[in-house]
Write an enzyme that holds these catalytic residues in place. Sequence first.
Site, PDB file in Angstrom:
ATOM      1  N   ASP A   6       0.921  -1.130   0.112  1.00  0.00           N
ATOM      2  CA  ASP A   6      -0.126   0.157  -0.015  1.00  0.00           C
ATOM      3  C   ASP A   6       0.825   1.199  -0.144  1.00  0.00           C
ATOM      4  O   ASP A   6       1.857   1.159   0.448  1.00  0.00           O
ATOM      5  CB  ASP A   6      -0.699   0.043   1.121  1.00  0.00           C
ATOM      6  CG  ASP A   6      -1.774  -1.188   1.271  1.00  0.00           C
ATOM      7  OD1 ASP A   6      -2.017  -1.391   0.284  1.00  0.00           O
ATOM      8  OD2 ASP A   6      -2.130  -1.486   2.349  1.00  0.00           O
TER       9      ASP A   6
ATOM     10  N   ASP B 154      -2.246  10.769  10.407  1.00  0.00           N
ATOM     11  CA  ASP B 154      -3.419  11.496  10.532  1.00  0.00           C
ATOM     12  C   ASP B 154      -4.613  11.231   9.760  1.00  0.00           C
ATOM     13  O   ASP B 154      -5.727  10.869  10.331  1.00  0.00           O
ATOM     14  CB  ASP B 154      -3.561  12.895  11.110  1.00  0.00           C
ATOM     15  CG  ASP B 154      -2.452  13.604  10.137  1.00  0.00           C
ATOM     16  OD1 ASP B 154      -1.944  13.086   9.233  1.00  0.00           O
ATOM     17  OD2 ASP B 154      -2.256  14.905  10.468  1.00  0.00           O
TER      18      ASP B 154
ATOM     19  N   GLU C 238     -11.850  16.477  11.908  1.00  0.00           N
ATOM     20  CA  GLU C 238     -10.574  17.347  11.690  1.00  0.00           C
ATOM     21  C   GLU C 238     -10.372  17.073  10.065  1.00  0.00           C
ATOM     22  O   GLU C 238      -9.781  18.387   9.462  1.00  0.00           O
ATOM     23  CB  GLU C 238      -9.448  17.338  12.568  1.00  0.00           C
ATOM     24  CG  GLU C 238      -8.516  18.446  12.217  1.00  0.00           C
ATOM     25  CD  GLU C 238      -7.159  18.534  13.054  1.00  0.00           C
ATOM     26  OE1 GLU C 238      -7.114  17.446  13.562  1.00  0.00           O
ATOM     27  OE2 GLU C 238      -6.497  19.570  12.986  1.00  0.00           O
ATOM     28  N   GLU C 239     -10.559  16.022   9.866  1.00  0.00           N
ATOM     29  CA  GLU C 239      -9.730  15.489   8.492  1.00  0.00           C
ATOM     30  C   GLU C 239     -10.710  15.955   7.265  1.00  0.00           C
ATOM     31  O   GLU C 239     -10.261  15.565   6.179  1.00  0.00           O
ATOM     32  CB  GLU C 239      -9.276  14.024   8.566  1.00  0.00           C
ATOM     33  CG  GLU C 239      -8.107  13.839   9.474  1.00  0.00           C
ATOM     34  CD  GLU C 239      -6.942  14.638   9.370  1.00  0.00           C
ATOM     35  OE1 GLU C 239      -6.619  15.130   8.161  1.00  0.00           O
ATOM     36  OE2 GLU C 239      -6.187  15.232  10.313  1.00  0.00           O
TER      37      GLU C 239
ATOM     38  N   ASP D  38     -11.055  14.516  16.423  1.00  0.00           N
ATOM     39  CA  ASP D  38      -9.928  14.827  16.154  1.00  0.00           C
ATOM     40  C   ASP D  38      -8.948  13.306  16.104  1.00  0.00           C
ATOM     41  O   ASP D  38      -8.584  13.044  17.087  1.00  0.00           O
ATOM     42  CB  ASP D  38      -9.214  15.842  17.055  1.00  0.00           C
ATOM     43  CG  ASP D  38      -7.773  16.314  16.546  1.00  0.00           C
ATOM     44  OD1 ASP D  38      -7.230  15.667  15.456  1.00  0.00           O
ATOM     45  OD2 ASP D  38      -7.346  17.045  17.051  1.00  0.00           O
TER      46      ASP D  38
ATOM     47  N   LEU E  97      -6.201  12.515  15.072  1.00  0.00           N
ATOM     48  CA  LEU E  97      -4.718  12.454  15.637  1.00  0.00           C
ATOM     49  C   LEU E  97      -4.505  13.725  16.027  1.00  0.00           C
ATOM     50  O   LEU E  97      -4.291  14.739  15.100  1.00  0.00           O
ATOM     51  CB  LEU E  97      -3.970  11.903  14.661  1.00  0.00           C
ATOM     52  CG  LEU E  97      -2.607  11.272  15.387  1.00  0.00           C
ATOM     53  CD1 LEU E  97      -3.175   9.640  15.632  1.00  0.00           C
ATOM     54  CD2 LEU E  97      -1.335  10.999  14.337  1.00  0.00           C
ATOM     55  N   ASP E  98      -4.358  14.135  17.244  1.00  0.00           N
ATOM     56  CA  ASP E  98      -3.963  15.509  18.014  1.00  0.00           C
ATOM     57  C   ASP E  98      -2.521  15.415  18.149  1.00  0.00           C
ATOM     58  O   ASP E  98      -2.170  14.574  18.741  1.00  0.00           O
ATOM     59  CB  ASP E  98      -4.929  15.682  19.121  1.00  0.00           C
ATOM     60  CG  ASP E  98      -4.441  17.171  19.576  1.00  0.00           C
ATOM     61  OD1 ASP E  98      -4.632  17.967  19.178  1.00  0.00           O
ATOM     62  OD2 ASP E  98      -3.782  16.872  20.833  1.00  0.00           O
TER      63      ASP E  98
ATOM     64  N   GLU F 194     -11.929  19.608  19.692  1.00  0.00           N
ATOM     65  CA  GLU F 194     -10.849  19.766  20.359  1.00  0.00           C
ATOM     66  C   GLU F 194     -11.062  20.343  21.783  1.00  0.00           C
ATOM     67  O   GLU F 194     -11.053  19.596  22.666  1.00  0.00           O
ATOM     68  CB  GLU F 194      -9.645  20.530  19.898  1.00  0.00           C
ATOM     69  CG  GLU F 194      -8.777  19.878  18.745  1.00  0.00           C
ATOM     70  CD  GLU F 194      -7.767  20.804  18.229  1.00  0.00           C
ATOM     71  OE1 GLU F 194      -6.702  20.162  17.720  1.00  0.00           O
ATOM     72  OE2 GLU F 194      -8.012  21.866  17.943  1.00  0.00           O
TER      73      GLU F 194
HETATM   74  P1  AHG Z   1      -3.454  18.884  15.572  1.00  0.00           P
HETATM   75  O1  AHG Z   1      -2.087  18.009  15.430  1.00  0.00           O
HETATM   76  O2  AHG Z   1      -4.715  18.048  15.501  1.00  0.00           O
HETATM   77  O3  AHG Z   1      -3.822  19.924  14.504  1.00  0.00           O
HETATM   78  O4  AHG Z   1      -3.487  19.867  16.764  1.00  0.00           O
HETATM   79  C1  AHG Z   1      -2.309  20.766  17.175  1.00  0.00           C
HETATM   80  C2  AHG Z   1      -3.045  21.537  18.259  1.00  0.00           C
HETATM   81  C3  AHG Z   1      -2.457  20.958  19.807  1.00  0.00           C
HETATM   82  O5  AHG Z   1      -2.475  19.813  19.915  1.00  0.00           O
HETATM   83  C4  AHG Z   1      -1.592  21.735  20.243  1.00  0.00           C
HETATM   84  O6  AHG Z   1      -1.873  22.040  21.590  1.00  0.00           O
HETATM   85  C5  AHG Z   1      -1.382  22.756  19.505  1.00  0.00           C
HETATM   86  O7  AHG Z   1      -1.839  22.387  18.423  1.00  0.00           O
HETATM   87  C6  AHG Z   1      -0.064  23.274  19.577  1.00  0.00           C
HETATM   88  O8  AHG Z   1       0.067  24.629  18.795  1.00  0.00           O
HETATM   89  P2  AHG Z   1       1.492  25.472  18.491  1.00  0.00           P
HETATM   90  O9  AHG Z   1       2.304  24.724  17.913  1.00  0.00           O
HETATM   91  O10 AHG Z   1       0.763  26.540  17.841  1.00  0.00           O
HETATM   92  O11 AHG Z   1       1.865  25.749  20.180  1.00  0.00           O
HETATM   93 MN    MN Z   2      -5.703  18.629  17.333  1.00  0.00          MN
HETATM   94 MN    MN Z   3      -5.354  16.419  14.405  1.00  0.00          MN
END
Ligand code: AHG
Ligand code: MN
Ligand code: MN
Length: 340
Positions: A82, A88, A111-112, A130, A132-133, A289
């Site tokens: 694959d 994510d 989110e996706e 979300d 994958l955060d 979130e």
């Molecule tokens: P995601 O990976 O789902 O886009 O979320 C990222 C979010 C969160 O997890 C985190 O606290 C914040 O963005 C960090 O942002 P900065 O890098 O601006 O601090």
């Molecule tokens: Mn997130």
């Molecule tokens: Mn995410």
Amino acid sequence: MQRSFNNTSAASIESSRIAHPIGTALDRFIKNNQAQFQYASGELSQLLRDIALASKVVNREVNKAGLIDIMGAVGSQNMAGDEQQKLDVLANIRFTRALAKGGEVCALVSEESESFVDLNNEGQYMIAIDPLDGSSNIDVNVSIGTIFSIYRRKSPAGTPIQQIDILQKGSDQVAAGYVLYGSSTMLVYTTGHGVNGFTYEPTLGEYFLSHPTMRIPEDGRIYSINEGLTNSFAAPVRDYIQFCKDENYSARYVGSLVADFHRNLLKGGIYIYPATAKDPNGKLRLMYECNALAYLAEQAGGSATTGKDRILDIELKDLHQRTAFYVGSRNMVEKAASFS
Ligand code: AHG
Ligand code: MN
Ligand code: MN
């Protein structure tokens, strides 16, 4: 002194012993506590099981992330042939598939996905997720998470999904939680009757209750904020950061919301993502979130605001709506707000 219990207190002691002993497997815990749900039809129980199952699959992928990179460097295909997919996107597929198969969820906000996903079934629940955060932390082997909110649909099953089913306020959540893929993997969730945390035992492939009835300390000494952005914060936020320094608080910021929230939940602390010059409405997303973590925080005795207003009361206008986010120990959130 002779102690005697009347029937009621004996029964309630017995039921709390049955419902919350450490080491209870997640499946059994869900079953034992099913009667607490307002709609005790078993659907919500099944939905929570579906989420747990998908999280185990994602956990497996997360644990292989480094290896996949190595294999990816050799060629862009994995062993099954694959195409490599970003974790994510993969997590989104895993959760969507598990929830679609289960049949309890009629619509999914992720989110996706730009728009909501209509799963075209009779399911009574809507999910915001979300998958994958903290995805920027994947490549550097730092904790990441999954965040989910569960709502009852408002329109009758069997009719087309409507805006009122999707754009629900945080206070309408019937359950919420997160999975933390950390030094161990944990599932932490609430159905509105307190917060319980389960730790994954990988050799058995099962979550076990490890953190019953979690309570966030009312006060704490940890502040979590991306301080590198200080110049673009409003004066009250900068003043609060100075207050934290004057008080010799510890600064801790992983950059994965789930990890930062989880640490503060256990130890006491505040997480802030305020409005910035780049993101005047804040960066974090309300639906998948902030609302889930706000619900968990309140259920654990903490609070969550925009710096002014309660997160769970915010009216939804857009799936990907952003908000400023202050969450954690009740007294710290209150103190931070007093600087405004
Ligand atoms: P995601 O990976 O789902 O886009 O979320 C990222 C979010 C969160 O997890 C985190 O606290 C914040 O963005 C960090 O942002 P900065 O890098 O601006 O601090
Ligand atoms: Mn997130
Ligand atoms: Mn995410």
